[in-house]
Write an enzyme that holds these catalytic residues in place. Structure first.
Site, PDB file in Angstrom:
ATOM      1  N   HIS A 196      33.328  46.061  43.329  1.00  0.00           N
ATOM      2  CA  HIS A 196      32.937  46.843  42.751  1.00  0.00           C
ATOM      3  C   HIS A 196      32.598  48.118  43.862  1.00  0.00           C
ATOM      4  CE1 HIS A 196      31.074  49.323  39.228  1.00  0.00           C
ATOM      5  NE2 HIS A 196      30.443  49.705  40.071  1.00  0.00           N
ATOM      6  N   GLU A 438      45.382  40.283  31.678  1.00  0.00           N
ATOM      7  CA  GLU A 438      44.574  39.709  32.967  1.00  0.00           C
ATOM      8  C   GLU A 438      44.386  38.214  33.088  1.00  0.00           C
ATOM      9  OE1 GLU A 438      40.906  41.948  33.249  1.00  0.00           O
ATOM     10  OE2 GLU A 438      40.881  41.837  30.818  1.00  0.00           O
ATOM     11  N   ASP A 462      41.851  40.974  38.214  1.00  0.00           N
ATOM     12  CA  ASP A 462      41.485  39.679  37.409  1.00  0.00           C
ATOM     13  C   ASP A 462      42.912  38.830  37.297  1.00  0.00           C
ATOM     14  OD1 ASP A 462      38.875  39.784  37.370  1.00  0.00           O
ATOM     15  OD2 ASP A 462      38.867  40.646  35.456  1.00  0.00           O
ATOM     16  N   CYS A 509      46.472  48.895  35.050  1.00  0.00           N
ATOM     17  CA  CYS A 509      45.470  49.861  35.552  1.00  0.00           C
ATOM     18  C   CYS A 509      44.276  49.138  36.485  1.00  0.00           C
ATOM     19  CB  CYS A 509      44.623  49.791  34.201  1.00  0.00           C
ATOM     20  SG  CYS A 509      43.754  48.329  33.526  1.00  0.00           S
TER      21      CYS A 509
END
Length: 594
Positions: A196, A438, A462, A509
């Site tokens: 993150h 994903e 992912d 994305c």
């Protein structure tokens, strides 16, 4: 120039750019606390010291909260709400006073006993949410102890000069706390390229290198550093000739960035006329201006969970509606793709109960969470549908693994629209609805899923993690995390073909274009994807790559890539393509990038 020995550390490049500066070492660390007996006549003084330290810490946190709110917006500031609630906890204060009175020990010892008792309970749990809350408690403890001892806390809130931030780890709260004007770069001992913190750094355009094990044992405050977020190198005490080399490299990088911005308003179209929709990933309203200044055509991924995890309470429909409406209005006439709440894994909200799980990344997250909390799901959908009247909106469900989840979600969408119509709300009836691809099962079932939705958007972070069984945040096995792996290319190829066979569009994305940059973009063009979404700061570079090649030649290259056995072979193939057909793209490839 430094007279000390130059040292070079190599980590994981997390955000591109080159920066020079003095180190600001984040050292909110534990100070040793010992039990010091006190006399009866010292008890009230010790209690007063403790109350003063609590007040001082509360004022520091409130000040940081106000600064964040003023500089970065209300939603960023809410990430400190749990800290402020902790410091105001009356039970904690009462228990500490009782220990001072009854056991006749110093305030630091009494306070530590109270906090450590709580932390021992938390440490016995494996739940990710509780771990996050435990870190908040530890942070508050360090601040209070330092104020009791009169030590200055070198946290990011204290940063008042331009510097390179050096930390063991950077939590979402830390990165939100960045004052961009002061932070020239950051390096951390923990994290991976898709952690993150790395994603946030890229969204802010701050050079970053992560995964530098024990680097803080070598770097002291005010040490001179060079941070190369392109190659992943950090140079401590750089020699004069090293500085000169990196100054030239920085100049070239900035010139290239400036040149790239000259094409920001051009269409993202290949030399043989294939147009690709190029949009940006964002988490907050504050990032909308970056979208426009870097030439993105809308938002390809709005991570709505950020609005939820940075607060202590669940937002209601009207609050969400107002927030989403502002995003839609500011991006119009270009589209905004809202990913519905993707809570779980490493994204935990304070208002969620019962999150203890053995493996949270495989557990109660994404659409699994929202289908089990239909009250939250319906509220968010109502807000999004209502906001859609101000522009173009798309809705996307995350973490789909079975078709039943999509059918249930679509049923709820229809019920929400019926409710809004019955209640005479204005809303858009024609919102496109899609899913993230994903999970490997979603790829395998893509032909079935395609008949249920309007589009696919591949979540490469992912997908790579689940397909290769690699924890993307674990720096020790980061070498296994590669979007260039032939298995990933085959999964994306299968997804694209199925989407087009069913007349729906397919985008990506994830951070694949950020991780693999030129090579990843060339692959995705050849794989026939219709839309890419990435950090706004990467949009000009991606656009240049798209405008430099033909779709047909990249498609031929991908056909060969699908026959390769290893990621290295894929990289060699793409490099050969660049060398022979588009050598001008070599300048965009960072050294050592995969």
């Amino acid at each position: 120039m430094s007279s000390k020995k130059e040292m070079i550390f190599t980590g994981i490049p997390a955000a591109p750019g080159i920066a020079f500066g003095q180190a600001f070492v984040v050292n909110i660390e534990d100070l040793p606390v010992t039990a010091e007996p006190i006399e009866d006549d010292m008890v009230e003084d010790e209690i007063a010291r403790m109350e003063s330290a609590l007040k001082q810490t509360g004022e520091e946190l409130s000040g940081l909260h106000s600064t964040l709110e003023a500089e970065m917006g209300e939603e960023h500031a809410k990430i400190l709400d749990s800290h402020i609630m902790l410091i105001a906890d009356e039970l904690m204060k009462t228990e500490t006073i009782q220990i001072i009175r009854n056991d006749k020990v110093n305030a630091a010892c009494a306070f530590s006993r109270v906090i450590d008792k709580t932390l021992r309970t938390f440490d016995q749990m494996e739940d990710q949410y509780l771990k996050e809350r435990a870190e908040d408690i530890r942070d508050v403890k360090k601040r209070v102890i330092r104020n009791l001892f009169g030590h200055k806390v070198e946290g990011l809130a204290n940063l008042r000069r331009e510097a390179v931030v050096v930390a063991h780890n950077l939590t979402p709260a830390d990165t939100v706390g960045f004052r961009k004007k002061f932070v020239k770069a950051f390096v951390s001992e923990m994290g991976g390229s898709t952690s993150h913190a790395a994603i946030i750094a890229r969204s802010m355009g701050i050079p970053a290198v992560v995964g530098l094990d024990e680097v803080r044992s070598h770097i002291k405050p005010f040490d001179e550093l060079i941070v190369d977020g392109i190659s992943g190198q950090v140079i401590l005490h750089p020699k004069e000739e090293t500085i000169a080399l990196y100054e030239q490299a920085q100049e070239r990088f900035l010139e290239m960035e400036e040149e790239l911005l000259t094409i920001k308003d051009y269409p993202a179209v290949t030399l043989d006329g294939r147009t690709i929709e190029l949009s940006a990933n964002i988490e907050t309203l504050d990032e909308v201006e970056d979208i426009k200044s870097h030439g993105a055509k809308g938002v390809g991924l709005f991570r709505t969970e950020y609005f939820f995890i940075t607060r202590g309470t669940l937002p209601g429909e009207e609050e969400q509606y107002r927030y989403y409406s502002e995003v839609v209005k500011n991006v119009a006439p270009d589209p905004v793709l809202f990913r519905t709440l993707d809570i779980g894994g490493d994204k935990i909200a304070a208002w969620v109960d019962d999150t203890q799980e053995e493996n949270p990344f495989m557990g109660w997250r994404g659409i699994r969470f929202t289908l089990s909390r239909k009250d939250i799901f319906r509220t968010q959908l109502r807000a999004i549908y209502r906001a859609a009247v101000f522009g173009r909106v798309r809705i996307m469900f995350p973490m789909v693994s079975i078709v039943d989840e999509v059918r249930q979600a679509m049923d709820i969408c229809r019920e929400v629209q019926d409710d809004l119509k019955r209640e005479n709300y204005q809303f858009d009836h024609n919102v496109e609805t899609g899913i993230m691809i994903e999970t490997p099962s979603a790829v395998a079932m893509a032909d079935v899923l395609a008949k249920e939705v309007d589009f696919f958007s591949i979540g490469s972070n992912d997908l790579v993690q689940y397909a290769l069984a690699v924890d993307r945040g674990n720096s020790r096995i980061s070498y296994l995390y590669s979007p260039m792996h032939p298995a990933i290319i085959r999964l994306i190829n299968d997804t694209a073909q199925v989407a087009h066979n069913n007349n729906i569009w397919v985008g990506l994305c994830g951070e694949m274009v950020a991780d693999a940059r030129v090579r990843g973009t060339l692959l995705l063009i050849g794989l026939g994807l219709d839309e890419f979404s990435a950090s706004a700061y990467l949009i000009p570079e991606i656009k240049k790559i798209i405008r430099s090649v033909t779709y047909d030649e990249t498609k031929s290259m991908v056909k060969m890539a699908l026959t390769k056995a290893t990621a290295t072979e894929v990289v060699e193939l793409i490099d050969q393509f660049i060398e022979e057909k588009r050598p001008e793209l070599k300048e965009l490839i960072p050294k050592g990038a995969i």
